[in-house]
Design a protein around this motif. Structure first.
Motif, PDB file in Angstrom:
ATOM      1  N   UNK A 137     -12.995  -5.921  -3.486  1.00  0.00           N
ATOM      2  CA  UNK A 137     -12.932  -6.208  -2.044  1.00  0.00           C
ATOM      3  C   UNK A 137     -11.284  -6.457  -1.833  1.00  0.00           C
ATOM      4  N   UNK A 138     -10.676  -7.432  -2.705  1.00  0.00           N
ATOM      5  CA  UNK A 138      -9.168  -7.703  -2.715  1.00  0.00           C
ATOM      6  C   UNK A 138      -8.461  -6.326  -2.576  1.00  0.00           C
ATOM      7  N   UNK A 139      -8.814  -5.310  -3.806  1.00  0.00           N
ATOM      8  CA  UNK A 139      -8.102  -4.270  -4.158  1.00  0.00           C
ATOM      9  C   UNK A 139      -8.083  -3.328  -2.655  1.00  0.00           C
ATOM     10  N   UNK A 140      -9.457  -3.161  -2.183  1.00  0.00           N
ATOM     11  CA  UNK A 140      -9.493  -2.433  -0.887  1.00  0.00           C
ATOM     12  C   UNK A 140      -8.775  -2.840   0.146  1.00  0.00           C
ATOM     13  N   UNK A 141      -8.678  -3.974   0.420  1.00  0.00           N
ATOM     14  CA  UNK A 141      -7.751  -4.562   1.657  1.00  0.00           C
ATOM     15  C   UNK A 141      -6.454  -4.508   1.201  1.00  0.00           C
ATOM     16  N   UNK A 142      -5.945  -4.903   0.070  1.00  0.00           N
ATOM     17  CA  UNK A 142      -4.306  -4.746  -0.416  1.00  0.00           C
ATOM     18  C   UNK A 142      -4.027  -3.356  -0.131  1.00  0.00           C
ATOM     19  N   UNK A 143      -4.960  -2.241  -0.542  1.00  0.00           N
ATOM     20  CA  UNK A 143      -4.521  -0.895  -0.134  1.00  0.00           C
ATOM     21  C   UNK A 143      -4.467  -0.612   0.974  1.00  0.00           C
ATOM     22  N   UNK A 144      -5.440  -1.106   2.016  1.00  0.00           N
ATOM     23  CA  UNK A 144      -5.239  -0.879   3.469  1.00  0.00           C
ATOM     24  C   UNK A 144      -4.113  -1.624   4.170  1.00  0.00           C
ATOM     25  N   UNK A 145      -3.724  -2.631   3.698  1.00  0.00           N
ATOM     26  CA  UNK A 145      -2.624  -3.422   4.466  1.00  0.00           C
ATOM     27  C   UNK A 145      -1.343  -2.776   3.907  1.00  0.00           C
ATOM     28  N   UNK A 146      -1.204  -2.289   2.582  1.00  0.00           N
ATOM     29  CA  UNK A 146      -0.199  -1.507   2.143  1.00  0.00           C
ATOM     30  C   UNK A 146       0.142  -0.454   3.011  1.00  0.00           C
ATOM     31  N   UNK A 147      -0.817   0.422   3.254  1.00  0.00           N
ATOM     32  CA  UNK A 147      -0.613   1.841   3.914  1.00  0.00           C
ATOM     33  C   UNK A 147      -0.196   1.495   5.475  1.00  0.00           C
ATOM     34  N   UNK A 148      -0.795   0.184   6.089  1.00  0.00           N
ATOM     35  CA  UNK A 148      -0.394  -0.092   7.349  1.00  0.00           C
ATOM     36  C   UNK A 148       1.077  -0.491   7.262  1.00  0.00           C
ATOM     37  N   UNK A 149       1.779  -1.012   6.481  1.00  0.00           N
ATOM     38  CA  UNK A 149       3.108  -1.444   6.466  1.00  0.00           C
ATOM     39  C   UNK A 149       3.978  -0.612   5.882  1.00  0.00           C
ATOM     40  N   UNK A 150       3.545   0.578   4.807  1.00  0.00           N
ATOM     41  CA  UNK A 150       4.490   1.135   4.026  1.00  0.00           C
ATOM     42  C   UNK A 150       4.471   2.741   4.715  1.00  0.00           C
ATOM     43  N   UNK A 151       5.130   3.162   5.438  1.00  0.00           N
ATOM     44  CA  UNK A 151       5.363   4.389   6.152  1.00  0.00           C
ATOM     45  C   UNK A 151       5.526   5.502   4.997  1.00  0.00           C
ATOM     46  N   UNK A 152       6.316   5.303   3.973  1.00  0.00           N
ATOM     47  CA  UNK A 152       6.712   6.201   2.633  1.00  0.00           C
ATOM     48  C   UNK A 152       5.351   6.473   2.123  1.00  0.00           C
ATOM     49  N   UNK A 153       4.621   5.599   1.718  1.00  0.00           N
ATOM     50  CA  UNK A 153       3.385   5.622   0.952  1.00  0.00           C
ATOM     51  C   UNK A 153       2.238   6.284   1.941  1.00  0.00           C
ATOM     52  N   UNK A 154       2.220   5.769   2.934  1.00  0.00           N
ATOM     53  CA  UNK A 154       1.299   6.395   3.885  1.00  0.00           C
ATOM     54  C   UNK A 154       1.395   7.852   4.143  1.00  0.00           C
ATOM     55  N   UNK A 155       2.690   8.292   4.081  1.00  0.00           N
ATOM     56  CA  UNK A 155       3.117   9.901   4.123  1.00  0.00           C
ATOM     57  C   UNK A 155       2.676  10.508   3.026  1.00  0.00           C
TER      58      UNK A 155
END
Length: 194
Positions: A137-155
């Motif tokens: 659960x924590x991993x899934x939420x951390x991944x989501x939140x990181x992608x929301x705030x990190x444009x480079x990794x989102x791209x």
């Protein structure tokens, strides 16, 4: 077993059938990826409200996860929902209520955090059910939140998804499994900031 995208192991039909409730269906096609749709959060809210009305206090946490939860990220047009219950292995405590409301249990993975997956009655959704306290659960939420705030990794993630989606996949799960290496790479960066 097949290998793909930096040697991710793709599970066999037999392995996937063991996890599938009912008959395993073949995909045998590319994956449809669409640009971000600003209506996705509304679809999530509608489903979250329906799940809350069905489960009441048994729904300990309901979160919009997956690519549709990340503004600006391309995705399969399927709303992923994280549902936390006291004990996801205790199916009699929540499965009948969800099924009565039209949700269908499709996947049962006791070896992977007692994960259960449901499909929705009228919206293309995946409800991922985990137990309270499961580290996933924590991993899934951390991944989501990181992608929301990190444009480079989102791209970067979007590029890999688009490239992989063009392939013909025997099972949608094979596409998901092929993304393992990019997810792990991104999670290493997300975890280093904690």
């Amino acid at each position: 077993m097949m290998l793909s995208e930096k040697n991710s192991i793709l599970r066999s039909d037999e392995e996937l059938q063991k996890l599938t409730v009912g008959e395993l269906k073949l995909h045998n096609a590319p994956i449809i990826i669409v640009e971000y749709d600003p209506n996705w959060p509304n679809l999530f809210e509608r489903e979250a409200n329906r799940i809350r009305s069905v489960l009441g206090s048994k729904a300990l946490q309901i979160e919009h996860v997956g690519s549709t939860s990340v503004p600006g990220l391309c995705a399969k047009p399927i709303i992923d929902i994280l549902l936390v219950v006291k004990n996801s292995a205790d199916e009699p405590s929540y499965v009948p209520a969800l099924e009565e409301a039209g949700y269908s249990l499709k996947i049962r993975e006791p070896e992977w955090f007692e994960h259960r997956l449901f499909k929705g009655p009228d919206t293309d959704i995946n409800i991922h059910v985990f137990s309270e306290g499961a580290s996933e659960v924590d991993r899934i939420l951390r991944f989501r939140d990181w992608l929301r705030s990190n444009e480079s990794d989102r791209n970067k993630y979007a590029q890999v998804k688009r490239r992989l989606a063009k392939n013909k996949w025997r099972h949608v799960q094979h596409y998901a499994d092929a993304k393992t290496s990019i997810v792990q790479e991104i999670m290493e960066r997300a975890n280093s900031i904690r």
